[in-house]
Scaffold this active site. Structure first.
Site, PDB file in Angstrom:
ATOM      1  CG  ASP A  45      72.162  53.252   5.599  1.00  0.00           C
ATOM      2  OD1 ASP A  45      71.183  53.473   6.322  1.00  0.00           O
ATOM      3  OD2 ASP A  45      73.338  53.444   5.940  1.00  0.00           O
ATOM      4  CE  LYS A  67      67.681  47.394  -3.423  1.00  0.00           C
ATOM      5  NZ  LYS A  67      67.279  46.770  -4.650  1.00  0.00           N
ATOM      6  CG  MET A 182      73.736  45.631  14.445  1.00  0.00           C
ATOM      7  SD  MET A 182      75.310  46.124  13.787  1.00  0.00           S
ATOM      8  CE  MET A 182      76.126  46.742  15.230  1.00  0.00           C
TER       9      MET A 182
HETATM   10  N1  SAH Z   1      73.249  53.781  14.427  1.00  0.00           N
HETATM   11  C1  SAH Z   1      72.095  52.971  14.693  1.00  0.00           C
HETATM   12  C2  SAH Z   1      72.447  51.509  14.880  1.00  0.00           C
HETATM   13  C3  SAH Z   1      73.003  50.898  13.648  1.00  0.00           C
HETATM   14  S1  SAH Z   1      73.348  49.219  13.829  1.00  0.00           S
HETATM   15  C4  SAH Z   1      71.341  53.531  15.884  1.00  0.00           C
HETATM   16  O1  SAH Z   1      71.843  54.384  16.597  1.00  0.00           O
HETATM   17  O2  SAH Z   1      70.185  53.145  16.073  1.00  0.00           O
HETATM   18  C5  SAH Z   1      71.910  48.480  13.168  1.00  0.00           C
HETATM   19  C6  SAH Z   1      71.067  47.910  14.263  1.00  0.00           C
HETATM   20  O3  SAH Z   1      70.325  48.923  14.876  1.00  0.00           O
HETATM   21  C7  SAH Z   1      70.036  46.921  13.816  1.00  0.00           C
HETATM   22  O4  SAH Z   1      70.584  45.645  13.632  1.00  0.00           O
HETATM   23  C8  SAH Z   1      69.089  46.946  14.964  1.00  0.00           C
HETATM   24  O5  SAH Z   1      69.580  46.227  16.048  1.00  0.00           O
HETATM   25  C9  SAH Z   1      69.122  48.410  15.346  1.00  0.00           C
HETATM   26  N2  SAH Z   1      68.040  49.196  14.761  1.00  0.00           N
HETATM   27  C10 SAH Z   1      68.145  50.291  14.008  1.00  0.00           C
HETATM   28  N3  SAH Z   1      66.945  50.803  13.715  1.00  0.00           N
HETATM   29  C11 SAH Z   1      66.049  49.995  14.310  1.00  0.00           C
HETATM   30  C12 SAH Z   1      64.650  49.979  14.400  1.00  0.00           C
HETATM   31  N4  SAH Z   1      63.891  50.904  13.813  1.00  0.00           N
HETATM   32  N5  SAH Z   1      64.059  49.007  15.119  1.00  0.00           N
HETATM   33  C13 SAH Z   1      64.781  48.081  15.736  1.00  0.00           C
HETATM   34  N6  SAH Z   1      66.115  48.036  15.668  1.00  0.00           N
HETATM   35  C14 SAH Z   1      66.745  48.977  14.981  1.00  0.00           C
END
Ligand code: SAH
Length: 512
Positions: A45, A67, A182
């Site tokens: 995704d 997306k 998020m």
């Molecule tokens: N499972 C993921 C989180 C999923 S929820 C993890 O462990 O990182 C999705 C949220 O993750 C986004 O809204 C943002 O807050 C954060 N996120 C994921 N990748 C990111 C990135 N490269 N930079 C900043 N925030 C990120």
């Protein structure tokens, strides 16, 4: 009804719920890479770095599950059905999720569905953005001097829930660092709730968006002003929000955003298989690199003829290699024909440049001749000088189907006998395998790199509009010439016509 089993070992089908890390390809685990390599189906995704898809088998089915705009997202229940159906078909399914699959990643829900359906699954943890984001902004989430506790929470709850179940007052009162995922859109509500819950308005806060990638941006402030600051510059998701005294350490420990090419978006146009080194070296300096392969390498039209040349290679005085691809194609075939390296005989070896020479050395053979400048003219000159006279000397020139004839014509004119071993063809890459074309259209770039005349021509054939401020970087005079013939201005030209030379020229251009 019998209870579904999870250990149906009769079926090879399995679904790996895999953490794809926060973005930087280097932060993907070895196990995740393995799961991609063996997958029949890869479901990925928005937050997964799509560069990792190149590890998939060529015939693996790649399914894009989400997306950024919700309209294009496969709904979760359909996705669950898809994972179950594909796994049931006996396939190896790798479900990639940004960060860690179980940190706000719905990995648990998907696993429950798989288990209920009686198909096998495994979890593969990943590096969560909740810790990697702060780290790449120079913020340690725990630090002995200021915190011994870490709270990770979501700022965006399941929208189907009636009312919030998060007790912000409790979070506010918890000791230590808080990390919110998020939450960018709800920053104002959340910071307000935390302050009402007792958190001090002056508590330092950092927002890190697209953390660990070349697009990373960090905004700092306090609990009192971060929401206003973010809305002022329209700071968008995805971002990690770090709240706590540790944020102050960024001043001292910021490391990622201070690298020489940080924030520069650079396009690499080589073939998929060759792009790696250039991308990696630019990335090392902080550039946001993406690959837009314009050509691909295929076997020569006349494989039989190439085979004969390789078979007879020991009969020549010289073997000339003018590209790393030629070296690989040559030795792939050589070691199919012979099981003894001595079948090379006493032929001397010439290479056009260090990249080609390095490839030759990988096969444990020494390069006898390397010109001062890495172009055909110099190689020809060096060969003529080295041999005194080439009269009646025999040369096997291992080359691509279409190349300039400088070497062949020059040696023949001087009395040498040249056979051309056409080792491979370069064909236009017709598919947007890396998503690079789409990215170029959507986001443009600061620099585009060309490493050969054929990459220039194939790129121009794509007829992509060039962004206004795009700088053009070329590996050397021949490539530059082709660019100029097409009316393009060459902003950066490597002094040494190889990959490190190109990287150096780009670096010097931006940080003289
Ligand atoms: N499972 C993921 C989180 C999923 S929820 C993890 O462990 O990182 C999705 C949220 O993750 C986004 O809204 C943002 O807050 C954060 N996120 C994921 N990748 C990111 C990135 N490269 N930079 C900043 N925030 C990120």
């Amino acid at each position: 009804m019998p209870k579904p089993k999870n250990d149906d070992t009769k079926s090879p089908g399995i679904c790996y719920l895999v953490g794809a890390g926060p973005g930087d390809l280097g932060l993907v685990t070895l196990r995740a890479k393995e799961c991609i390599e063996i997958a029949d189906v890869v479901v990925y995704d928005y937050l997964c770095n799509s560069a990792m898809l190149k590890w998939a088998k060529p015939d693996a089915e790649l399914i894009y599950a989400g997306k950024k705009s919700k309209a294009h997202t496969i709904p979760q229940d359909e996705l669950n059905d898809l994972l179950v159906a594909k796994t049931r078909e006996g396939k190896v399914v790798t479900r990639l999720k940004g960060g860690d699959p179980l940190v706000f990643g719905r990995g648990g829900e998907e696993a429950q569905e798989l288990r209920a359906a009686g198909v096998r699954f495994e979890f593969v943890p990943g590096i969560s953005s909740s810790i990697a984001g702060p780290a790449y902004a120079g913020i340690p989430v725990t630090h002995r001097a200021c915190t011994s506790q870490l709270t990770i929470f979501t700022g965006h709850e399941d929208p189907t829930k009636a009312e919030t179940s998060i007790d912000y007052a409790k979070i506010a009162q918890a000791d230590g660092t808080k990390v919110m995922l998020m939450g960018v859109e709800r920053l104002e509500v959340v910071t307000k709730a935390l302050r009402e819950g007792g958190a001090a308005g002056k508590t330092p806060v950092a927002l890190v968006r697209w953390a660990t990638t070349g697009k990373q941006e960090t905004l700092t402030g306090t609990l009192a002003d971060i929401a206003a600051k973010a809305s002022e510059i329209d700071f968008k998701a995805p971002a990690v929000c770090v709240i706590g005294e540790v944020v102050n350490l960024r001043e001292e420990l910021n490391w990622f955003e201070t690298r020489p090419l940080f924030g520069k978006r650079i396009v690499v146009t080589r073939t998929r298989s060759q792009a790696g080194v250039l991308s990696q070296q630019l990335g090392e300096m902080g550039a946001d690199v993406y690959e837009l392969p314009t050509i691909r390498i295929e076997k020569p039209m006349n494989m039989m003829q190439f085979g004969e040349c390789v078979q007879d290679c020991h009969k020549y005085d010289w073997i000339i290699f003018t590209s790393p691809n030629g070296v690989d194609a040559f030795f792939d075939l050589f070691f199919k024909l012979y099981h003894d390296a001595r079948a090379m005989g006493g032929a001397r070896i010439a290479a056009i440049g260090p990249g080609t020479a390095k490839k030759v050395k990988e096969y444990h053979l020494a390069v006898d001749l390397l010109p001062d400048e890495y172009v055909a003219e110099s190689l020809l000159k060096a060969l003529l000088e080295e041999s005194g006279s080439v009269d009646n000397l025999t040369f096997l020139w291992v080359k691509a189907e279409k190349t300039r004839d400088v070497i062949g014509a020059g040696l023949t004119e001087a009395g040498g006998i040249v056979d051309e071993a056409i080792a491979y063809r370069t064909l236009p890459e017709t598919e947007d395998v890396t998503g690079g074309r789409q990215r170029f259209l959507e986001e443009g770039a600061d620099v585009i790199t060309f490493t050969s005349a054929s990459t220039v021509e194939s790129f121009l054939d794509l007829k992509l509009p060039l962004p206004e401020k795009l700088k053009i970087a070329s590996i050397g005079p021949v490539t530059s010439q082709t660019l100029r013939e097409h009316g393009l201005y060459v902003d950066i030209e490597a002094e040494e016509h190889d990959i490190p030379g190109l990287v150096k020229a780009i670096r010097n251009y931006f940080t003289p």
